[in-house]
Design an enzyme around this catalytic site. Structure first.
Site, PDB file in Angstrom:
ATOM      1  N   ASP A   1      57.924   6.077  47.153  1.00 18.82           N
ATOM      2  CA  ASP A   1      57.182   6.286  45.746  1.00 18.82           C
ATOM      3  C   ASP A   1      56.489   4.859  45.326  1.00 18.82           C
ATOM      4  O   ASP A   1      55.399   4.771  44.864  1.00 18.82           O
ATOM      5  CB  ASP A   1      58.351   6.474  44.573  1.00 18.82           C
ATOM      6  CG  ASP A   1      57.604   6.920  43.237  1.00 18.82           C
ATOM      7  OD1 ASP A   1      56.513   7.515  43.098  1.00 18.82           O
ATOM      8  OD2 ASP A   1      57.825   5.980  42.182  1.00 18.82           O
TER       9      ASP A   1
ATOM     10  N   LYS B   1      52.577   3.609  44.906  1.00 22.97           N
ATOM     11  CA  LYS B   1      51.760   2.958  43.850  1.00 22.97           C
ATOM     12  C   LYS B   1      51.184   1.801  44.063  1.00 22.97           C
ATOM     13  O   LYS B   1      50.052   1.343  43.848  1.00 22.97           O
ATOM     14  CB  LYS B   1      52.777   2.849  42.581  1.00 22.97           C
ATOM     15  CG  LYS B   1      53.292   4.281  42.122  1.00 22.97           C
ATOM     16  CD  LYS B   1      54.487   4.547  41.301  1.00 22.97           C
ATOM     17  CE  LYS B   1      54.790   5.622  40.835  1.00 22.97           C
ATOM     18  NZ  LYS B   1      56.097   5.627  40.018  1.00 22.97           N
TER      19      LYS B   1
END
Ligand SMILES: NC(=O)c1ccc[n+]([C@@H]2O[C@H](COP(=O)([O-])OP(=O)(O)OC[C@H]3O[C@@H](n4cnc5c(N)ncnc54)[C@H](OP(=O)(O)O)[C@@H]3O)[C@@H](O)[C@H]2O)c1
Ligand SMILES: *[C@@H]1O[C@H](CO)[C@@H](O)[C@H](O)[C@H]1NC(C)=O
Ligand SMILES: *[C@@H]1O[C@H](CO)[C@@H](O)[C@H](O)[C@H]1NC(C)=O
Length: 395
Positions: A252, A256
């Site tokens: 994750d 980003k």
């Protein structure tokens, strides 16, 4: 209610050109709709987004919600019969027997475009299949807004197709809520770059889940709860994915960082062929790789508590805490995610609570003291706000 939310965000964000008109005066002169909106994905974020959108009084709203889709059902209305009630839309969708057909949706939306009418699709799924449709939507002149990180952080080919489709048609794609949920991270970065500042380094706690875990686990003291117990509690509270390894792998954060790095678009940063090219130091003990269920994973995780304990003690002896951070280093040309130590006086140690995100921009102008953005980095209300904020930029 919606005004308040938009307002607090705007405090450190870019104002849409007609924001004042939008926020402070009912648009009595504006009778025709300006922006037709289709929502794909009506889970937590999607539902909250719809409720926020429909909380704008219809007489002053530039938006008309004309289509809703879940993975199994879909509805489409003519603009004059758009959905206006926050009470009814769930029932309307659940009574539909139509399966979603994105080719038809694309054609219908595209045909509704007019000089005074824009169209937008909100992708509120976490689906890669939907993400792969963005180039065709953009080519058809449909603006795309999403908190879904898949398209922007996946294959470079898909990202390049998105950028070129957008250039070709003039339709825009916006992505504020993919990093830090509703926090103004992307818009701040874009403005720094567009005004000629030079980003030296971005460093931050980008995962709400990792933030919670280490805020609880590592407070500067040599002791504390075991790592596995903190992860278990986080899962019980619904802060982790059903399988905690899907958070502990760091992907994750890598996604980003890919989005930030591509948004900077500097030649001094590596050209990431996907988020998998980010150097990511997973927290999954190698022996627990590939365990199929979250329950089984949590049963075995205590076997590794002593290792995490040791790291906590070492950090504490140096007067430091452990944080799982992401770094985009424009000087060294590095993009990496992993566990790092920070002094107990550092903002990553002192100003985080719960599942907060914190992002530090070290730039030529913001030097030696960085620009810092901090706050809730997950949750339906703030994520949906980021999406609605993007939509407001388009009207
Ligand atoms: N929640 C947060 O704090 C947060 C923060 C930042 C970003 N995000 C991102 O926001 C996105 C949405 O998250 P969420 O928590 O809302 O997820 P969710 O509750 O699981 O909702 C996902 C929705 O997408 C629908 N869907 C999945 N595949 C679809 C398809 N092929 N066609 C149409 N609909 C499809 C699902 O439909 P069914 O109901 O029919 O299964 C469901 O309604 C994710 O990309 C997530 O990473 C979330
Ligand atoms: C859709 O919205 C829900 C909450 O409204 C959010 O939890 C979920 O992550 C969103 N899905 C995507 C893919 O953005
Ligand atoms: C995010 O959106 C902005 C447009 O606001 C765009 O310039 C940027 O390239 C996008 N970044 C990614 C990785 O999608």
């Amino acid at each position: 209610m919606w005004r308040q939310r938009v307002f607090s965000r705007v405090a450190c964000n870019i104002l849409p050109p007609n924001f004042h008109r939008l926020a402070f005066a009912p648009m009595s002169t504006q009778t025709s709709p300006q922006m037709l909106v289709a929502v794909v994905g009506v889970g937590l974020v999607g539902s909250e987004f719809i409720n926020q959108l429909l909380s704008i009084p219809v007489e002053s709203s530039p938006f008309r919600l004309i289509s809703l889709s879940s993975s199994s059902r879909s509805v489409f209305f003519e603009p004059a019969k758009a959905v206006t009630s926050a009470q009814d839309w769930k029932a309307i969708l659940s009574q539909s027997n139509e399966k979603p057909n994105y080719e038809t949706l694309t054609e219908k939306l595209s045909s509704l475009r007019a000089p005074s009418t824009k169209v937008a699709i909100i992708d509120n799924t976490s689906s890669s299949e939907i993400a792969a449709l963005y180039p065709s939507w953009l080519k058809a002149g449909i603006n795309v807004i999403t908190p879904n990180k898949k398209a922007y952080s996946g294959d470079l080919g898909l990202y390049e197709a998105i950028v070129s489709a957008s250039k070709e048609s003039g339709a825009r794609f916006l992505n504020e809520s993919t990093v830090g949920a509703g926090l103004p991270v992307i818009s701040t970065l874009k403005e720094l770059v567009a005004t000629g500042d030079k980003v030296k380094k971005i460093e931050g706690v980008f995962s709400g889940t990792m933030s919670y875990i280490f805020n609880e686990f590592s407070t500067g003291s040599p002791d504390g709860p075991s790592f596995s117990s903190v992860v278990s509690v986080a899962r019980e509270k619904g802060y982790t994915e059903p399988h905690p390894a899907d958070d502990l792998n760091g992907f994750d954060v890598a996604r980003k960082l890919t989005i930030l790095s591509r948004t900077i678009g500097s030649s001094s940063l590596p050209s990431l062929s996907s988020f998998q090219s980010v150097q990511t130091a997973s927290l999954i003990p190698p022996a627990l790789e590939g365990i199929p269920t979250g329950d089984e994973f949590l049963k075995k995780l205590p076997e590794f508590d002593t290792e995490f304990d040791k790291m906590r003690k070492e950090a504490s002896q140096e007067g430091k805490v452990l944080r799982f951070v992401g770094v985009v280093d424009g000087i060294k040309g590095d993009v990496k995610a992993g566990l790092e130590k920070y002094p107990t006086s550092h903002p990553f140690a002192t100003s985080l609570g719960g599942s907060d995100n914190i992002i530090m921009f070290h730039t030529e102008r913001y030097s030696p003291r960085p620009l810092i953005i901090q706050g809730a980095g997950a949750g339906a209300a703030v994520t949906a706000m980021g999406v609605l904020g993007d939509l407001l930029k388009l009207v």
